[in-house]
Motif scaffolding. Structure first.
Motif, PDB file in Angstrom:
ATOM      1  N   MET A  98       5.448   5.016  -8.061  1.00 32.54           N
ATOM      2  CA  MET A  98       6.624   4.668  -8.872  1.00 32.54           C
ATOM      3  C   MET A  98       6.487   5.206 -10.286  1.00 32.54           C
ATOM      4  O   MET A  98       7.418   5.770 -10.842  1.00 32.54           O
ATOM      5  CB  MET A  98       6.800   3.151  -8.924  1.00 32.54           C
ATOM      6  CG  MET A  98       7.432   2.571  -7.669  1.00 32.54           C
ATOM      7  SD  MET A  98       7.957   0.897  -8.062  1.00 32.54           S
ATOM      8  CE  MET A  98       8.339   0.297  -6.447  1.00 32.54           C
ATOM      9  N   LYS A  99       5.322   5.006 -10.869  1.00 27.08           N
ATOM     10  CA  LYS A  99       5.109   5.459 -12.251  1.00 27.08           C
ATOM     11  C   LYS A  99       5.373   6.962 -12.373  1.00 27.08           C
ATOM     12  O   LYS A  99       6.041   7.424 -13.292  1.00 27.08           O
ATOM     13  CB  LYS A  99       3.671   5.123 -12.678  1.00 27.08           C
ATOM     14  CG  LYS A  99       3.189   5.831 -13.920  1.00 27.08           C
ATOM     15  CD  LYS A  99       3.836   5.305 -15.184  1.00 27.08           C
ATOM     16  CE  LYS A  99       3.375   6.123 -16.394  1.00 27.08           C
ATOM     17  NZ  LYS A  99       3.883   5.597 -17.661  1.00 27.08           N
ATOM     18  N   PHE A 100       4.852   7.731 -11.408  1.00 26.82           N
ATOM     19  CA  PHE A 100       4.994   9.188 -11.522  1.00 26.82           C
ATOM     20  C   PHE A 100       6.359   9.686 -11.036  1.00 26.82           C
ATOM     21  O   PHE A 100       6.692  10.854 -11.198  1.00 26.82           O
ATOM     22  CB  PHE A 100       3.798   9.902 -10.889  1.00 26.82           C
ATOM     23  CG  PHE A 100       2.589   9.750 -11.764  1.00 26.82           C
ATOM     24  CD1 PHE A 100       2.371  10.610 -12.824  1.00 26.82           C
ATOM     25  CD2 PHE A 100       1.720   8.679 -11.598  1.00 26.82           C
ATOM     26  CE1 PHE A 100       1.300  10.437 -13.688  1.00 26.82           C
ATOM     27  CE2 PHE A 100       0.645   8.484 -12.455  1.00 26.82           C
ATOM     28  CZ  PHE A 100       0.425   9.367 -13.505  1.00 26.82           C
ATOM     29  N   LEU A 101       7.150   8.763 -10.496  1.00 22.00           N
ATOM     30  CA  LEU A 101       8.563   9.079 -10.259  1.00 22.00           C
ATOM     31  C   LEU A 101       9.364   8.810 -11.534  1.00 22.00           C
ATOM     32  O   LEU A 101      10.559   9.072 -11.594  1.00 22.00           O
ATOM     33  CB  LEU A 101       9.120   8.214  -9.117  1.00 22.00           C
ATOM     34  CG  LEU A 101       8.737   8.641  -7.702  1.00 22.00           C
ATOM     35  CD1 LEU A 101       9.084   7.539  -6.702  1.00 22.00           C
ATOM     36  CD2 LEU A 101       9.438   9.937  -7.300  1.00 22.00           C
ATOM     37  N   GLY A 102       8.692   8.252 -12.540  1.00 27.01           N
ATOM     38  CA  GLY A 102       9.350   8.038 -13.824  1.00 27.01           C
ATOM     39  C   GLY A 102       9.770   6.611 -14.091  1.00 27.01           C
ATOM     40  O   GLY A 102      10.550   6.343 -14.995  1.00 27.01           O
ATOM     41  N   VAL A 103       9.239   5.674 -13.305  1.00 23.90           N
ATOM     42  CA  VAL A 103       9.583   4.259 -13.517  1.00 23.90           C
ATOM     43  C   VAL A 103       8.697   3.671 -14.622  1.00 23.90           C
ATOM     44  O   VAL A 103       7.478   3.783 -14.561  1.00 23.90           O
ATOM     45  CB  VAL A 103       9.373   3.454 -12.206  1.00 23.90           C
ATOM     46  CG1 VAL A 103       9.537   1.965 -12.459  1.00 23.90           C
ATOM     47  CG2 VAL A 103      10.327   3.927 -11.134  1.00 23.90           C
ATOM     48  N   GLU A 104       9.313   3.044 -15.612  1.00 25.14           N
ATOM     49  CA  GLU A 104       8.547   2.428 -16.708  1.00 25.14           C
ATOM     50  C   GLU A 104       8.526   0.907 -16.613  1.00 25.14           C
ATOM     51  O   GLU A 104       7.664   0.263 -17.185  1.00 25.14           O
ATOM     52  CB  GLU A 104       9.124   2.840 -18.069  1.00 25.14           C
ATOM     53  CG  GLU A 104       8.995   4.335 -18.385  1.00 25.14           C
ATOM     54  CD  GLU A 104       7.547   4.813 -18.479  1.00 25.14           C
ATOM     55  OE1 GLU A 104       6.642   3.988 -18.661  1.00 25.14           O
ATOM     56  OE2 GLU A 104       7.342   6.032 -18.324  1.00 25.14           O
ATOM     57  N   ASN A 105       9.532   0.338 -15.944  1.00 20.30           N
ATOM     58  CA  ASN A 105       9.645  -1.130 -15.863  1.00 20.30           C
ATOM     59  C   ASN A 105       9.455  -1.598 -14.430  1.00 20.30           C
ATOM     60  O   ASN A 105      10.149  -1.120 -13.534  1.00 20.30           O
ATOM     61  CB  ASN A 105      11.038  -1.581 -16.330  1.00 20.30           C
ATOM     62  CG  ASN A 105      11.318  -1.130 -17.741  1.00 20.30           C
ATOM     63  OD1 ASN A 105      10.597  -1.483 -18.666  1.00 20.30           O
ATOM     64  ND2 ASN A 105      12.358  -0.319 -17.912  1.00 20.30           N
ATOM     65  N   LEU A 106       8.529  -2.533 -14.239  1.00 18.13           N
ATOM     66  CA  LEU A 106       8.237  -3.015 -12.897  1.00 18.13           C
ATOM     67  C   LEU A 106       8.590  -4.496 -12.775  1.00 18.13           C
ATOM     68  O   LEU A 106       8.178  -5.311 -13.604  1.00 18.13           O
ATOM     69  CB  LEU A 106       6.746  -2.827 -12.594  1.00 18.13           C
ATOM     70  CG  LEU A 106       6.292  -3.230 -11.192  1.00 18.13           C
ATOM     71  CD1 LEU A 106       6.861  -2.279 -10.147  1.00 18.13           C
ATOM     72  CD2 LEU A 106       4.766  -3.250 -11.106  1.00 18.13           C
ATOM     73  N   ILE A 107       9.377  -4.820 -11.743  1.00 14.25           N
ATOM     74  CA  ILE A 107       9.702  -6.220 -11.456  1.00 14.25           C
ATOM     75  C   ILE A 107       9.038  -6.587 -10.134  1.00 14.25           C
ATOM     76  O   ILE A 107       9.258  -5.911  -9.120  1.00 14.25           O
ATOM     77  CB  ILE A 107      11.232  -6.426 -11.334  1.00 14.25           C
ATOM     78  CG1 ILE A 107      11.920  -6.053 -12.652  1.00 14.25           C
ATOM     79  CG2 ILE A 107      11.554  -7.869 -10.936  1.00 14.25           C
ATOM     80  CD1 ILE A 107      13.441  -6.157 -12.612  1.00 14.25           C
ATOM     81  N   VAL A 108       8.212  -7.641 -10.155  1.00 10.44           N
ATOM     82  CA  VAL A 108       7.550  -8.058  -8.919  1.00 10.44           C
ATOM     83  C   VAL A 108       7.975  -9.466  -8.551  1.00 10.44           C
ATOM     84  O   VAL A 108       8.178 -10.312  -9.414  1.00 10.44           O
ATOM     85  CB  VAL A 108       6.004  -8.000  -9.025  1.00 10.44           C
ATOM     86  CG1 VAL A 108       5.510  -6.581  -9.057  1.00 10.44           C
ATOM     87  CG2 VAL A 108       5.503  -8.746 -10.236  1.00 10.44           C
ATOM     88  N   SER A 109       8.119  -9.695  -7.251  1.00 13.31           N
ATOM     89  CA  SER A 109       8.461 -11.043  -6.810  1.00 13.31           C
ATOM     90  C   SER A 109       7.477 -11.450  -5.726  1.00 13.31           C
ATOM     91  O   SER A 109       6.893 -10.600  -5.043  1.00 13.31           O
ATOM     92  CB  SER A 109       9.889 -11.078  -6.274  1.00 13.31           C
ATOM     93  OG  SER A 109      10.021 -10.219  -5.171  1.00 13.31           O
TER      94      SER A 109
END
Ligand code: HPA
Length: 285
Positions: A98-109
């Motif tokens: 995810m990070k290297f796809l460009g995601v900066e914000n992570l929401i976990v449930s």
């Protein structure tokens, strides 16, 4: 690991997945958050190179790309647990991707057992901090600086701004939420009464079998994290009852409507500055 992550990222980019505003990991019974996503397309985990394939019932296993309002999201429907037999590196692999796809914000449930006596079954807890009691650390071994530093700052593992924003959203939607600390144990056994007591003595409000490794590697790579937990059973002294995976899923399924609304509204709303006068931990409104 670096090469595997890059290979998977290239594969997903070639499929049309681009930078997203949020990465979301949908935990036990919360898979239906997916209904809030306008799905562009999804890819089953077993079609993604280097991805582990989830084995637990209720964790169906696909990567979803789409939008919530104007925001782009990449959602993991089904996560990997260390107790399934994956190495820690495999468990957290999708977060690296995810990070290297460009995601900066992570929401976990996730689903968890509540040890705070103020909690009831079906309550929702915003995770303010965690205690790592997993037997293996996800950053154990030689550090690859391309992912992040050897020694990772964890003073704000869960973004205060995002916590304040979710509290504001919860008030607006009139959905009660607690705030509290999540402690991760390996599982797959649920805790004995003595273990629940230990969890409480150690300073946590809830205990579960996931999330912490994911947040640790996300912080390693400089991501901003937010976590939300459904209290599916109670490990409170004197009222510890039998618990099963089915019961956990049943409760999570009831709470998922509220969690879905919260996360949808959270993603649609702009960030507001964190207020220093937040509600004390373990209390609800
Ligand atoms: N313990 C650990 N993990 C859990 C629990 C619990 O009581 N409930 C849901 N996940």
């Amino acid at each position: 690991m670096w090469n595997k992550v890059q290979e998977t990222v290239k594969f997903l980019q070639n499929k049309g997945i681009s930078k997203a505003d949020y990465g979301i990991i949908l935990g036990t019974g919360l898979g239906n958050l997916v209904e809030k996503i306008d799905i562009e397309f999804s890819i089953p985990y077993n079609k993604i190179p280097n991805f582990p394939v989830s084995t637990v019932e209720g964790h169906s296993g696909e990567l979803i790309f789409g939008t919530i309002g104007t925001k782009k999201v990449i959602a993991m429907r089904g996560r990997f647990h260390y107790y399934e037999g994956w190495t820690m590196e495999q468990t957290v692999f999708p977060v690296r991707v995810m990070k290297f796809l460009g995601v900066e914000n992570l929401i976990v449930s996730n689903a968890s057992g509540g040890v705070n006596p103020a909690f009831k079954v079906g309550d929702i807890m915003i995770i303010t901090d965690h205690i790592n009691f997993m037997p293996v650390h996800p950053l154990h071994g030689k550090n690859d600086e391309r992912f992040g530093p050897r020694f990772v700052d964890m003073h704000e593992a869960y973004s205060k701004k995002m916590i304040a924003k979710m509290e504001e959203v919860a008030l607006r939607l009139n959905i009660p939420v607690h705030k509290g600390i999540y402690l991760a144990l390996q599982g797959p056994t649920f805790e004995t009464p003595a273990e629940y007591k230990m969890v409480k003595i150690l300073g946590a409000d809830a205990v579960g079998m996931s999330t912490v490794p994911e947040v640790i590697v996300a912080k390693h790579m400089g991501m901003i994290c937010f976590g939300i937990s459904v209290i599916t059973d109670l490990g409170v002294e004197g009222i510890v009852e039998a618990v099963s995976h089915e019961e956990v899923q049943k409760v999570a399924k009831i709470a998922e409507k509220s969690v879905g609304k919260l996360v949808e509204e959270f993603i649609k709303s702009p960030l507001t500055p964190a207020s220093p006068a937040g509600r004390p931990e373990g209390q609800c409104h």
